[in-house]
Structure formats: structure tokens, C-alpha cells
Design a protein around this motif. Sequence first.
Motif, PDB file in Angstrom:
ATOM      1  N   ALA A  61      13.570 119.293  82.938  1.00 17.12           N
ATOM      2  CA  ALA A  61      13.439 119.088  84.384  1.00 17.12           C
ATOM      3  C   ALA A  61      12.509 117.922  84.675  1.00 17.12           C
ATOM      4  O   ALA A  61      12.750 117.134  85.604  1.00 17.12           O
ATOM      5  N   ILE A  62      11.434 117.772  83.873  1.00 16.69           N
ATOM      6  CA  ILE A  62      10.503 116.658  84.067  1.00 16.69           C
ATOM      7  C   ILE A  62      11.214 115.331  83.811  1.00 16.69           C
ATOM      8  O   ILE A  62      11.094 114.380  84.597  1.00 16.69           O
ATOM      9  N   GLN A  63      11.960 115.261  82.708  1.00 13.18           N
ATOM     10  CA  GLN A  63      12.689 114.023  82.402  1.00 13.18           C
ATOM     11  C   GLN A  63      13.666 113.679  83.526  1.00 13.18           C
ATOM     12  O   GLN A  63      13.797 112.508  83.922  1.00 13.18           O
ATOM     13  N   ASP A  64      14.343 114.701  84.065  1.00 15.46           N
ATOM     14  CA  ASP A  64      15.289 114.495  85.157  1.00 15.46           C
ATOM     15  C   ASP A  64      14.565 113.973  86.397  1.00 15.46           C
ATOM     16  O   ASP A  64      15.036 113.032  87.062  1.00 15.46           O
ATOM     17  N   GLU A  65      13.395 114.532  86.712  1.00 16.55           N
ATOM     18  CA  GLU A  65      12.627 114.099  87.882  1.00 16.55           C
ATOM     19  C   GLU A  65      12.161 112.649  87.730  1.00 16.55           C
ATOM     20  O   GLU A  65      12.206 111.872  88.693  1.00 16.55           O
ATOM     21  N   ILE A  66      11.708 112.285  86.542  1.00 19.73           N
ATOM     22  CA  ILE A  66      11.257 110.904  86.314  1.00 19.73           C
ATOM     23  C   ILE A  66      12.422 109.933  86.509  1.00 19.73           C
ATOM     24  O   ILE A  66      12.291 108.906  87.185  1.00 19.73           O
ATOM     25  N   THR A  67      13.560 110.263  85.938  1.00 14.86           N
ATOM     26  CA  THR A  67      14.739 109.394  86.065  1.00 14.86           C
ATOM     27  C   THR A  67      15.152 109.252  87.524  1.00 14.86           C
ATOM     28  O   THR A  67      15.432 108.143  88.010  1.00 14.86           O
TER      29      THR A  67
END
Length: 622
Positions: free
Chosen positions: A305-311
Motif C-alpha cells: 500500500a505504501i509503494q502504491d501511495e508513493i507511485t
Amino acid sequence: MERRLAAILAADVVGYSRLMGSNEVGTLSALKAHRNELVDGKIAEHQGRIVKLTGDGMLVEFGSVVNAVECAVKIQREMRLRNADVPGDRRIEFRIGINLGDIIFEDNDIYGDGVNIAARIESIAKPGGIAVSAVVRDNVNNRLDLAFEDTGEQTLKNIERPVRVFNVYLGAPQPGAAASAAQAAAKSATPVVPERQSIAVLPFTNMSGDSEQEYFADGITEDIITDLSKIMGLSVIARNSVFTYKGKPIKVQQAAQELGVKYILEGSVRRAGQRVRITGQLINGTDGLHLWAERYDRDLTDIFAIQDEITRTIVDQLRVRLLPEEKKAIEQAPTGNVEAYSYYLKGREFRHRFLKSNLLRAKQMFAKAIELDPLFARAYVGIAICDSLLRFRGDTSIRFDDILRTAVKALEIDPSLAEAHAARGFALLVADRRQDAASAFQRALTLDPNCHEANQFYGDFSVTGGDLETAMKHYTRALEINPEDYHSVFQLMSILKSLGRRDESEKYARLGIKRTEEALRRVPEDSTPAQLTAVALAALGERDKAMEWLARAQAIDPDDWVIRYNAACTYAQLGEADRAIDLLENCLQGVGNDFKRWFKNDSDLDSIRAHPRYQKLLELAE
């Protein structure tokens, strides 16, 4: 000494250091072609005089400021067309700055504030763009059908007073743009190539206080790069290029200039038990301003979820339009099991090191990930790629049907994985199912043109089919994607020699030797760099050095049959035909069709093809 008023054009290549690091021979060749075919001609056409050339730039004097700007516009518009089909990380793009002012002419060189201001303005121009001083804009505003963007007063290095700078409008007009811009775009016969936002993700810093967690920080970096690369509106620098900055003190603006990007994402990762803290900062590489910064303190299970938010945040900040299929792709978590993901990241870290023992260790990590999540497609891909690389390095115990089975399993779970198609193509190549192999490689490159394995394997496929031009294309791309790739460099050396382009062949030989020496410093127990260095030195006619490197390879792996083959290539090029054929007779017994095809097409053996014993070698290869 003479003082005079002149228009000064300063230009340099964006990201020149990076381009040279990935492929110095190709970069110099392309730069020379752009100059010969475009730049020098346009300068002459507009009555300019090239005062000075540097490795990546030039200083040009014009008697007319109108001629200077018109020349720059024509060069940049034509360069857009030339770069339209070139991947973002290998484009040669110019920055151009123009100033009008007093100069000092002496000994065929020029000096003074007029020159200095042009050079400083050039340094803040956009990649592929033109920046001019206010005096230039005022002089050409009503004489050329162009629009200008006012960037305000700029403080330039070593220039006493701020200078007002304008960007010359080159592309299609945006809503609300001046009418003159619309007219210019309408009148121009030059098609406009849409410009993508460019970004590099620098290696995230491991803040865990445990070097064993380095793989986790690197894995997060690589997955963010992968997600961003799925977005059509972004030009993302490949993993291998940005990882050259790992562990080094970084000046963001310098890195942006070297990598030829406008934006930089940097960050850090701290993992403690089942908690993770990730920070990220999006920075404008032109002025160093932070556009966005965030800290995520979450459970480890929230890592995707963190990687998705950063992207998503980067997409929003850069105002990039996200297509529905792109949105779906970046939202899809590779696995629901964080422990499996951790093993996968460890395996990927080992896989990047290429040494046989590391590839075997990587397979163990991927296998453990599959135990924890039998539907983890990327882990199956990891095993398939490791087996492909082991077979590629001469391990005939790896069965092509095992590679094929593993790749197909990955594709059944996720058919969008480029590396899985590349591994499947490699297995089909080994099985001599060439038409199916070609389709698999083409599918891999459609999904991800930056897939290193797909480019390298397709290059090998093309060599064994005698299609040297296609092989050159894919080897060139492979060595640019991975600055540590020496295999592709040496293949280009051999191909160019076959095509009679000996000067270029020798340049690639020197580049390859440089890369193998670096590889041996990193991993002295790997014999492959020493083998290929011996072959290259033999091609250059450096007998003593070639024999020295061959002995070094044989000392590391005395029983490796691939060393015997490369020793044969070394001897063949040194004129010792019988010694080469003795070794080849041994090598050709019990090998597969893929290697036999390689033997028949290997230009390193051209010098022995007229030897009477060579016909018997061909019989062994049937």
C-alpha cells in the motif's frame, strides 16, 4: 584583442556522463552523427562560427541574434524527431542557452560576460530546450514567429547581477497560450513529439542499522521503479543506471543533470520487526526545490500500500494522466504474504550479482517464497531467469524443459511479466523452437522494452540465426540498460568485426575490457570476465596479455568447458588454428543445438574456417 557585440550560443548534452557510462562507444558515435548530419550544417546555414568544442558541448558565435535563435530552434525541433523512437535513457538531448552581449576576441577564442552569461543560461535550460536572456528575447520578439515563457530573474553562478531568462516555446500550445504560439505551431512544418516527464528513483537508504536489511531497501527502490515504468506518461531511468549512485554522497541537482531527468525521488527505509518506516521526497532537479515529502510509519503488511501511495503521489504531483490499465497494474500486489516478499527480495538481490553461486542462492530464496505463496508469479520468474542465466553460462545440467515449465507457470498466474516471456523464449531457443522463441522475445519487449534479459537473449537468438543487424540493436540496448553488462559489449565487438567495421569493433573491445576488469575487482572468483577479456585482447592482437588473462580464467575454473571454448576463440584469433580445433573437438561433443548454432556463427572462429580440419568440426555440429 578585439571587442565586439555578438550573439553567443552555448550547448551541451543532457546526462552526458550517464550516457558515456552506459555506452561510451555508442554515445560518441551518435553524437558525431548528430553533429555531422544536423548541428554543424545548421550552424553554417545561419552564418555561425564554432569557437570551441568540449566532449559534450560547444560554444558558437553569431553575428545576428535572429540567426542564433532560429538555428537553435531548428536544431531542437529536428532533435525531437530524431529521438522520437529512442528510449528515454539513451536519447542525446541538448540544452541550449543564448545571450547577446559584448565579447573579447583574442587568439581565435572569445571571452567576457557575454560568453559567461550564455554558458550559465544554458545550464538552467530544460533538456531539449532553449533558454535566452531578456536582451535576446527583446531583439527577436517581433522578428521571429515564436513564443517565450518568462521564468523571471535568475541568480546565475559567478554572475554579479540576476539575469532575466526566457524559455523558447517549441511544442504545441497549451490552453491560454499566446496567439503567436498557436500561429507558430500551426505554421511550423515540424511535427510535435509529445514530451514525457522524466524521473529517476535514487536507491533508498537503509536506515535499519543492519547491513543485512540492505536488500529490503534496494527491493523497495526497484519495485517503485517498476511501477513508475508502467506509466506511459513517464520516462523512468532504469534500475542499473541509478544504482551506480548507491552508497555515494549525492547532490540531487548534479544527479538530475547526469541522468538527464527533471525530477528525482529519493528516500529511506527503516525496518524493525514487523514495523517499517519509509520516507520519500520528490525533488525538482533543476532548482532543488522539494515538491513533496512524506513519512510512512506502518505495519510491514502495508508495504504494498505504501509503494502504491508513493507511485500515485508522484503521478499527481507531475500531473501525469493515469490510464485505467496502468492504474490496475500498479495497484496489483505481487503477493499477499510479506514473508514471501522478503525472500523474493533477497533472491532478487543475489540474482543481480550473476556469479553461479549467487544464482544458486537466489533460486533457494525464490523457492522459499513459492513455499510460502504458491501463486507468487514473480518468484517463479526468478527461478526461470536464474536457470536461463546458468544455462547461458554453460551449465548443461539445466534442462530447457524445466525452464519452460517454470516460465509457463509464472505466465499462467500473471501473463504480463516480461521476464517470464524472456525466460520462456530462452528455453524455446535452447530447444531449437526458433519461431516460438522469437514470438516470446518480441512479447517480452512489447511489455517492457527495458527488460535486460529479453534484449540480451534476443541478441543471442539473432546471432545464431545470422541476423547481425538485429543482434546489434538488442545488444546495444542491453548494455545501455545494464552498465555492468560486458557480454553484450563483446558480442558487438565480434559482430562489427564480421561486418568489416574494425575501428568500431576495437572501441567495443576496449570498452568490454574496461567492464570486465571492473567485474573482476568486484567478484575475483568469477572466471567469465577473464575468459572474455582474453578473447578481446586476442582480437586486438595483444598476444601476451591475452595468454595472461586466459591462464587466469583457467586457474579459477580449470574444468569449465566454456573456458575451453573461449580458449579456442582466443587461439583462433592468435593464429594457432590446430590448438583451437583441438579444444573445439572436445567442446562440441554432447552439447545442444543452441551451442552448435553459436559455433557455426561465431566470428571469433572466422580465421579457422578454411582449415582442412574445420569440416570435421562441422560434422560434429550437425
